[in-house]
Design an enzyme around this catalytic site. Structure first.
Site, PDB file in Angstrom:
ATOM      1  N   HIS A 142       0.734  -1.715   0.318  1.00 14.76           N
ATOM      2  CA  HIS A 142      -0.160  -0.008  -0.123  1.00 14.76           C
ATOM      3  C   HIS A 142       1.355   1.139   0.029  1.00 14.76           C
ATOM      4  O   HIS A 142       1.841   1.799   1.374  1.00 14.76           O
ATOM      5  CB  HIS A 142      -1.532   0.094   1.512  1.00 14.76           C
ATOM      6  CG  HIS A 142      -1.702   1.877   1.203  1.00 14.76           C
ATOM      7  ND1 HIS A 142      -2.966   1.397   0.723  1.00 14.76           N
ATOM      8  CD2 HIS A 142      -2.259   1.825   2.257  1.00 14.76           C
ATOM      9  CE1 HIS A 142      -3.799   2.170   0.895  1.00 14.76           C
ATOM     10  NE2 HIS A 142      -3.164   3.196   1.769  1.00 14.76           N
ATOM     11  N   ASP A 201       0.715   5.208  -0.072  1.00  9.66           N
ATOM     12  CA  ASP A 201       0.169   6.549   1.092  1.00  9.66           C
ATOM     13  C   ASP A 201       1.358   7.596  -0.664  1.00  9.66           C
ATOM     14  O   ASP A 201       2.119   7.687   0.411  1.00  9.66           O
ATOM     15  CB  ASP A 201       0.365   6.158   1.879  1.00  9.66           C
ATOM     16  CG  ASP A 201      -0.512   5.917   2.294  1.00  9.66           C
ATOM     17  OD1 ASP A 201      -0.095   5.207   3.043  1.00  9.66           O
ATOM     18  OD2 ASP A 201      -1.406   5.390   2.201  1.00  9.66           O
ATOM     19  N   MET A 259       0.917  11.981  -1.199  1.00  8.01           N
ATOM     20  CA  MET A 259       0.242  12.683  -0.315  1.00  8.01           C
ATOM     21  C   MET A 259       0.807  14.304  -0.614  1.00  8.01           C
ATOM     22  O   MET A 259       1.680  14.384  -0.935  1.00  8.01           O
ATOM     23  CB  MET A 259      -0.154  12.732   1.357  1.00  8.01           C
ATOM     24  CG  MET A 259      -0.094  11.683   1.451  1.00  8.01           C
ATOM     25  SD  MET A 259       0.224  11.517   3.605  1.00  8.01           S
ATOM     26  CE  MET A 259      -1.088   9.907   4.153  1.00  8.01           C
ATOM     27  N   HIS A 291      -2.645   4.342  -2.943  1.00  7.94           N
ATOM     28  CA  HIS A 291      -3.983   5.462  -2.268  1.00  7.94           C
ATOM     29  C   HIS A 291      -3.912   7.019  -2.485  1.00  7.94           C
ATOM     30  O   HIS A 291      -2.660   7.074  -1.815  1.00  7.94           O
ATOM     31  CB  HIS A 291      -3.882   5.118  -1.253  1.00  7.94           C
ATOM     32  CG  HIS A 291      -5.021   5.265   0.054  1.00  7.94           C
ATOM     33  ND1 HIS A 291      -4.764   5.767   1.241  1.00  7.94           N
ATOM     34  CD2 HIS A 291      -6.162   6.467  -0.249  1.00  7.94           C
ATOM     35  CE1 HIS A 291      -5.597   6.790   1.985  1.00  7.94           C
ATOM     36  NE2 HIS A 291      -6.092   7.384   0.867  1.00  7.94           N
ATOM     37  N   MET A 306      -3.507  10.123  -1.766  1.00  2.84           N
ATOM     38  CA  MET A 306      -4.354  11.783  -1.150  1.00  2.84           C
ATOM     39  C   MET A 306      -4.208  13.081  -1.901  1.00  2.84           C
ATOM     40  O   MET A 306      -3.476  13.964  -1.001  1.00  2.84           O
ATOM     41  CB  MET A 306      -4.182  11.137   0.490  1.00  2.84           C
ATOM     42  CG  MET A 306      -4.222  10.111   1.717  1.00  2.84           C
ATOM     43  SD  MET A 306      -4.111   9.381   2.494  1.00  2.84           S
ATOM     44  CE  MET A 306      -2.476   8.474   1.502  1.00  2.84           C
ATOM     45  N   MET A 351     -12.217   5.199   5.342  1.00  2.00           N
ATOM     46  CA  MET A 351     -10.998   5.266   5.986  1.00  2.00           C
ATOM     47  C   MET A 351     -11.108   5.418   7.579  1.00  2.00           C
ATOM     48  O   MET A 351     -11.859   5.977   7.971  1.00  2.00           O
ATOM     49  CB  MET A 351     -10.271   6.745   5.799  1.00  2.00           C
ATOM     50  CG  MET A 351      -9.981   7.049   4.088  1.00  2.00           C
ATOM     51  SD  MET A 351      -8.493   6.357   4.318  1.00  2.00           S
ATOM     52  CE  MET A 351      -6.988   6.919   5.639  1.00  2.00           C
ATOM     53  N   ASP A 373      -8.613   1.002   5.744  1.00  2.86           N
ATOM     54  CA  ASP A 373      -7.037   2.028   5.780  1.00  2.86           C
ATOM     55  C   ASP A 373      -7.463   2.520   7.373  1.00  2.86           C
ATOM     56  O   ASP A 373      -7.638   4.006   7.340  1.00  2.86           O
ATOM     57  CB  ASP A 373      -6.799   2.111   4.979  1.00  2.86           C
ATOM     58  CG  ASP A 373      -5.530   3.106   4.764  1.00  2.86           C
ATOM     59  OD1 ASP A 373      -5.256   4.120   3.557  1.00  2.86           O
ATOM     60  OD2 ASP A 373      -4.526   2.873   6.149  1.00  2.86           O
TER      61      ASP A 373
HETATM   62  C1  DX5 Z   1      -2.995   7.129   6.511  1.00  5.80           C
HETATM   63  C2  DX5 Z   1      -2.831   6.630   5.251  1.00  5.80           C
HETATM   64  C3  DX5 Z   1      -3.082   4.788   5.432  1.00  5.80           C
HETATM   65  C4  DX5 Z   1      -1.952   4.611   6.806  1.00  5.80           C
HETATM   66  C5  DX5 Z   1      -1.489   3.348   7.349  1.00  5.80           C
HETATM   67  O1  DX5 Z   1      -3.647   8.247   5.787  1.00  5.80           O
HETATM   68  O2  DX5 Z   1      -3.342   6.189   4.456  1.00  5.80           O
HETATM   69  O3  DX5 Z   1      -2.608   4.122   5.095  1.00  5.80           O
HETATM   70  O4  DX5 Z   1      -0.172   4.598   6.542  1.00  5.80           O
HETATM   71  O5  DX5 Z   1      -0.836   2.577   8.806  1.00  5.80           O
HETATM   72  P1  DX5 Z   1      -1.184   2.379  10.579  1.00  5.80           P
HETATM   73  O6  DX5 Z   1      -2.180   0.974   9.762  1.00  5.80           O
HETATM   74  O7  DX5 Z   1      -0.381   2.830  11.039  1.00  5.80           O
HETATM   75  O8  DX5 Z   1      -2.983   3.446  10.731  1.00  5.80           O
HETATM   76 ZN    ZN Z   2      -3.771   4.784   2.819  1.00  2.00          ZN
END
Ligand code: DX5
Ligand code: ZN
Length: 211
Positions: free
Chosen positions: A32, A34, A36, A65, A67, A137, A171
């Site tokens: 996964h 992320d 951002m 993912h 964001m 989420m 998530d």
């Molecule tokens: C948060 C991310 C998640 C995060 C999950 O915005 O989208 O994927 O990395 O990490 P944990 O499992 O530590 O919450």
């Molecule tokens: Zn995520």
């Protein structure tokens, strides 16, 4: 069977390649990633760096993912992904969402839509028949290591009732103690970041989360 997607968000840049190899050796199903932009969420990640490291060091499917404020533009950097999920809160209309979903499908990428904790599933209902997965989420997006918000699991149950076969990814804040509750809510893919990298035995952690 529930699949497990470790998130490499919290991994330091100089440990990224080895972290990806650890994820690959753990028996996990996805990586996964992320992405951002510091605008849609206050945090910023070097998504392309993470993605390239994962792509070069693992054969696991990459679950991206987004964001970010402009998912349609950012997608261009991730076309080798297995799945790309954008936030419904980051597009201006259902029409724009459908255009992104169509674009992903034209590129043989599984299309996902994500909802923040305070976004109701009504906002994405008409997309459920078009997407391959939904990310619900269970923390406010932006950071790893937060506490899971159990009330968000009600939305997983609602979506599961509407769509028995749709991939529902949970998530945020999932750990070895609350994973069973997340599975029972109807999740089919579970993201673990902190709980994965803090566990001594990664393979055992994957088996516990998978149930
Ligand atoms: C948060 C991310 C998640 C995060 C999950 O915005 O989208 O994927 O990395 O990490 P944990 O499992 O530590 O919450
Ligand atoms: Zn995520």
């Amino acid at each position: 069977m529930v699949r497990v997607a470790p998130s490499i968000l919290s991994v330091d840049r100089d440990e990224m390649d080895s972290a990806v190899q650890i994820v690959s050796a753990s028996g996990a199903d996805f990586i996964h990633i992320d992405v951002m932009d510091g605008k849609f969420v206050s945090n910023t990640t070097d998504g392309v760096f993470m993605f390239k490291s994962a792509y070069m060091n693992s054969v696991l499917p990459l679950d991206v993912h987004l964001m970010v404020e402009n998912p349609r533009i950012v997608i261009e950097d991730y076309l080798q992904a297995s799945s790309i999920t954008f936030h419904i809160e980051s597009v201006s209309s259902i029409h724009e969402a459908k255009e992104i979903i169509d674009f992903l499908h034209e590129h043989n990428i599984r299309a996902g839509v994500a909802i923040k904790p305070d976004t109701d599933i009504g906002v994405i209902k008409e997309l459920l028949s078009s997407v391959d997965q939904v990310i619900v989420m269970t923390v406010e997006p932006g950071y790893g290591g937060q506490k899971l918000m159990p009330e968000c699991l009600e939305k997983v149950k609602e979506i599961r009732n509407l769509e028995p076969n749709l991939e529902i990814e949970v998530d945020g804040g999932v750990n070895l103690e609350n994973a069973a509750m997340v599975r029972e809510s109807g999740a089919s893919i579970i993201v673990v970041g902190t709980a994965f990298f803090q566990s001594k035995d990664k393979s055992e952690a994957v088996l516990i989360v998978r149930g």
